[in-house]
Design a protein around this motif. Sequence first.
Motif, mmCIF file in Angstrom:
data_model
loop_
_atom_site.group_PDB
_atom_site.id
_atom_site.type_symbol
_atom_site.label_atom_id
_atom_site.label_comp_id
_atom_site.label_asym_id
_atom_site.label_seq_id
_atom_site.Cartn_x
_atom_site.Cartn_y
_atom_site.Cartn_z
ATOM 1 N N LYS A 25 0.802 -1.235 0.000
ATOM 2 C CA LYS A 25 0.000 0.000 0.000
ATOM 3 C C LYS A 25 0.830 1.278 0.000
ATOM 4 C CE LYS A 25 -4.153 -1.577 -0.020
ATOM 5 N NZ LYS A 25 -5.022 -1.323 -1.160
ATOM 6 N N THR A 26 2.049 1.222 0.577
ATOM 7 C CA THR A 26 2.803 2.478 0.765
ATOM 8 C C THR A 26 4.217 2.454 0.205
ATOM 9 O OG1 THR A 26 3.818 1.815 2.857
ATOM 10 C CG2 THR A 26 1.624 2.830 2.995
ATOM 11 N N GLY A 27 4.737 1.268 -0.083
ATOM 12 C CA GLY A 27 6.135 1.169 -0.505
ATOM 13 C C GLY A 27 7.097 1.142 0.677
ATOM 14 N N THR A 79 6.935 8.133 9.538
ATOM 15 C CA THR A 79 7.840 8.941 10.366
ATOM 16 C C THR A 79 7.881 10.310 9.714
ATOM 17 O OG1 THR A 79 9.078 6.967 10.885
ATOM 18 C CG2 THR A 79 10.217 9.060 11.226
ATOM 19 N N ASN A 80 7.504 11.332 10.454
ATOM 20 C CA ASN A 80 7.235 12.641 9.836
ATOM 21 C C ASN A 80 8.248 13.707 10.223
ATOM 22 O OD1 ASN A 80 4.226 11.477 10.972
ATOM 23 N ND2 ASN A 80 4.534 11.644 8.767
ATOM 24 N N GLU A 81 9.399 13.290 10.717
ATOM 25 C CA GLU A 81 10.387 14.273 11.186
ATOM 26 C C GLU A 81 10.765 15.266 10.071
ATOM 27 O OE1 GLU A 81 14.088 12.661 12.629
ATOM 28 O OE2 GLU A 81 14.915 14.682 12.434
ATOM 29 N N THR A 82 10.774 16.529 10.397
ATOM 30 C CA THR A 82 11.100 17.567 9.420
ATOM 31 C C THR A 82 11.425 18.856 10.157
ATOM 32 O OG1 THR A 82 10.308 18.650 7.388
ATOM 33 C CG2 THR A 82 8.664 18.294 9.118
ATOM 34 N N SER A 83 11.860 19.858 9.453
ATOM 35 C CA SER A 83 12.080 21.179 10.078
ATOM 36 C C SER A 83 12.248 22.199 8.952
ATOM 37 C CB SER A 83 13.334 21.180 10.962
ATOM 38 O OG SER A 83 14.449 20.794 10.217
ATOM 39 N N ASP A 153 1.456 14.500 0.704
ATOM 40 C CA ASP A 153 1.903 13.489 1.665
ATOM 41 C C ASP A 153 0.817 12.418 1.739
ATOM 42 O OD1 ASP A 153 4.302 13.579 3.947
ATOM 43 O OD2 ASP A 153 2.632 12.285 4.521
ATOM 44 N N ILE A 154 1.176 11.286 2.330
ATOM 45 C CA ILE A 154 0.222 10.187 2.482
ATOM 46 C C ILE A 154 -0.544 10.288 3.802
ATOM 47 C CG2 ILE A 154 1.830 8.607 3.638
ATOM 48 C CD1 ILE A 154 0.749 6.318 2.035
ATOM 49 N N SER A 155 -0.031 11.074 4.729
ATOM 50 C CA SER A 155 -0.626 11.133 6.073
ATOM 51 C C SER A 155 -1.558 12.335 6.198
ATOM 52 C CB SER A 155 0.485 11.227 7.135
ATOM 53 O OG SER A 155 -0.045 11.699 8.355
ATOM 54 N N ARG A 227 12.541 14.655 -0.342
ATOM 55 C CA ARG A 227 13.653 14.477 0.587
ATOM 56 C C ARG A 227 13.237 13.611 1.772
ATOM 57 N NH1 ARG A 227 16.444 19.941 1.985
ATOM 58 N NH2 ARG A 227 14.437 20.400 2.968
ATOM 59 N N ASN A 228 14.131 12.684 2.102
ATOM 60 C CA ASN A 228 13.984 11.868 3.313
ATOM 61 C C ASN A 228 12.733 11.002 3.317
ATOM 62 O OD1 ASN A 228 16.411 13.077 4.503
ATOM 63 N ND2 ASN A 228 15.161 14.931 4.511
ATOM 64 N N VAL A 229 12.387 10.490 2.159
ATOM 65 C CA VAL A 229 11.330 9.474 2.102
ATOM 66 C C VAL A 229 11.781 8.274 1.283
ATOM 67 C CG1 VAL A 229 10.065 10.595 0.214
ATOM 68 C CG2 VAL A 229 8.878 9.011 1.665
ATOM 69 N N TYR A 232 12.848 4.991 2.934
ATOM 70 C CA TYR A 232 11.900 3.980 3.446
ATOM 71 C C TYR A 232 11.508 2.982 2.369
ATOM 72 C CZ TYR A 232 11.563 7.336 7.198
ATOM 73 O OH TYR A 232 11.879 8.170 8.231
ATOM 74 N N PHE A 233 11.902 3.233 1.125
ATOM 75 C CA PHE A 233 11.474 2.397 0.004
ATOM 76 C C PHE A 233 12.589 1.434 -0.420
ATOM 77 C CE2 PHE A 233 8.830 6.301 -1.542
ATOM 78 C CZ PHE A 233 7.869 6.043 -0.581
ATOM 79 N N ASP A 234 12.191 0.291 -0.994
ATOM 80 C CA ASP A 234 13.205 -0.603 -1.554
ATOM 81 C C ASP A 234 13.499 -0.185 -3.005
ATOM 82 O OD1 ASP A 234 11.084 -1.509 -3.024
ATOM 83 O OD2 ASP A 234 11.184 -3.585 -2.358
HETATM 84 C C1 LIG Z 1 10.785 12.111 7.235
HETATM 85 S S1 LIG Z 1 9.424 12.919 6.451
HETATM 86 C C2 LIG Z 1 10.254 13.989 5.322
HETATM 87 C C3 LIG Z 1 9.592 15.348 5.233
HETATM 88 C C4 LIG Z 1 10.329 16.381 4.362
HETATM 89 N N1 LIG Z 1 10.385 15.960 2.989
HETATM 90 C C5 LIG Z 1 11.716 16.628 4.893
HETATM 91 O O1 LIG Z 1 12.693 16.170 4.299
HETATM 92 O O2 LIG Z 1 11.856 17.288 5.920
HETATM 93 C C6 LIG Z 1 8.833 11.607 5.380
HETATM 94 C C7 LIG Z 1 7.396 11.814 4.913
HETATM 95 O O3 LIG Z 1 7.110 10.882 3.877
HETATM 96 C C8 LIG Z 1 5.738 10.539 3.954
HETATM 97 N N2 LIG Z 1 5.516 9.279 3.221
HETATM 98 C C9 LIG Z 1 5.930 8.036 3.531
HETATM 99 N N3 LIG Z 1 5.516 7.160 2.620
HETATM 100 C C10 LIG Z 1 4.832 7.859 1.686
HETATM 101 C C11 LIG Z 1 4.160 7.508 0.486
HETATM 102 N N4 LIG Z 1 4.087 6.247 0.057
HETATM 103 N N5 LIG Z 1 3.553 8.483 -0.207
HETATM 104 C C12 LIG Z 1 3.603 9.779 0.208
HETATM 105 N N6 LIG Z 1 4.222 10.175 1.338
HETATM 106 C C13 LIG Z 1 4.827 9.214 2.067
HETATM 107 C C14 LIG Z 1 5.488 10.442 5.446
HETATM 108 O O4 LIG Z 1 4.122 10.571 5.783
HETATM 109 C C15 LIG Z 1 6.343 11.589 5.993
HETATM 110 O O5 LIG Z 1 5.588 12.752 6.210
#
Ligand SMILES: C[S@@+](CC[C@H](N)C(=O)[O-])C[C@H]1O[C@@H](n2cnc3c(N)ncnc32)[C@H](O)[C@@H]1O
Length: 285
Positions: A25-27, A79-83, A153-155, A227-229, A232-234
């Motif tokens: 569902k999300t990768g 994981t939604n860490e950002t700034s 975003d997905i969330s 960035r930073n997503v 989480y993917f393969d």
């Molecule tokens: C760590 S945050 C990065 C936020 C920002 N891009 C940054 O670098 O500060 C990762 C984000 O990716 C989103 N995410 C994870 N899987 C996703 C998907 N399949 N589709 C869209 N967003 C996804 C999460 O909900 C989360 O908010």
Amino acid sequence: MPLPAASPTMSAPEFQGLRDFIYAKTGIFFNESKQYFLENRLQRRLGDLKLRTYREYLDLVQGGAGREELKQLFIEITTNETSFWRNPPQIEAFQRVVLPEAVKLARDRGATKFRIWSAACSSGEEPYTLAMVCAEAKDGPLKGLQVEILATDISERVLAQAKQAVYGSYTLRNLSPAQLQRHFTQQGPDQFEAKPELRQMVGFRNVNLVDYPAYRSLGTFDIIFCRNVLIYFDDAVKRKVLQGFHEQLAPRGYLLVGHSESIHAFNTGFELMHFSKAMGYRKRG
Ligand SMILES: C[S@@+](CC[C@H](N)C(=O)[O-])C[C@H]1O[C@@H](n2cnc3c(N)ncnc32)[C@H](O)[C@@H]1O
């Protein structure tokens, strides 16, 4: 935090079932070491839904009646860490090099709109950072161009926070006092609201990055930030996401990924760009 004695424990088959479902569902791929993380994140959902086992939870989200719960699942597992101004050298490269060059290309094409996609924008810090840079360039490189920043975003939870555009000082820590004053209105001791000038540039939408056909409905972009997503993917998912970005980028458009995310291994039609203390990619001509 240890689970209370009454909490159900996730069995190995339950973990594998949930992991495979979440991946489809999300990768996002959880390896075996993440079982406790998943158990911890979903434990409250079981309690709220009065379910006894993770198998029952999986049955719920897999069934037609679980559509609403699916949104909740995405909220729990991401994981939604950002700034703001995250990875300053890259934002500075965006400001000094990428933005002026991409604007020039857009003008050469006769565009009247300049479009940026913040893919996986979390609670909005990234797209509002980009909006700050664009606001500061509106009488310079961007003069006369309409700027549109699409943030996805997905969330649903982080998208709702992003739309509110109210932030505390911790996430704003990288901004100078002058930037804070120019772009935010203080509402409380530790509450700063983004000013309308930023908010009107940014639109939000729920887009799942594994929903590749949905990319086309978003249109063409001059620059994509993701960035930073990708971490989480393969590889299989990364490859498809990158192919989707490639298709949605204007000719010679830019792709900026997180500083630990190399896309080099994928022959995706991007060339690597070196900036001062940062890197980015550009769609090959
Ligand atoms: C760590 S945050 C990065 C936020 C920002 N891009 C940054 O670098 O500060 C990762 C984000 O990716 C989103 N995410 C994870 N899987 C996703 C998907 N399949 N589709 C869209 N967003 C996804 C999460 O909900 C989360 O908010």
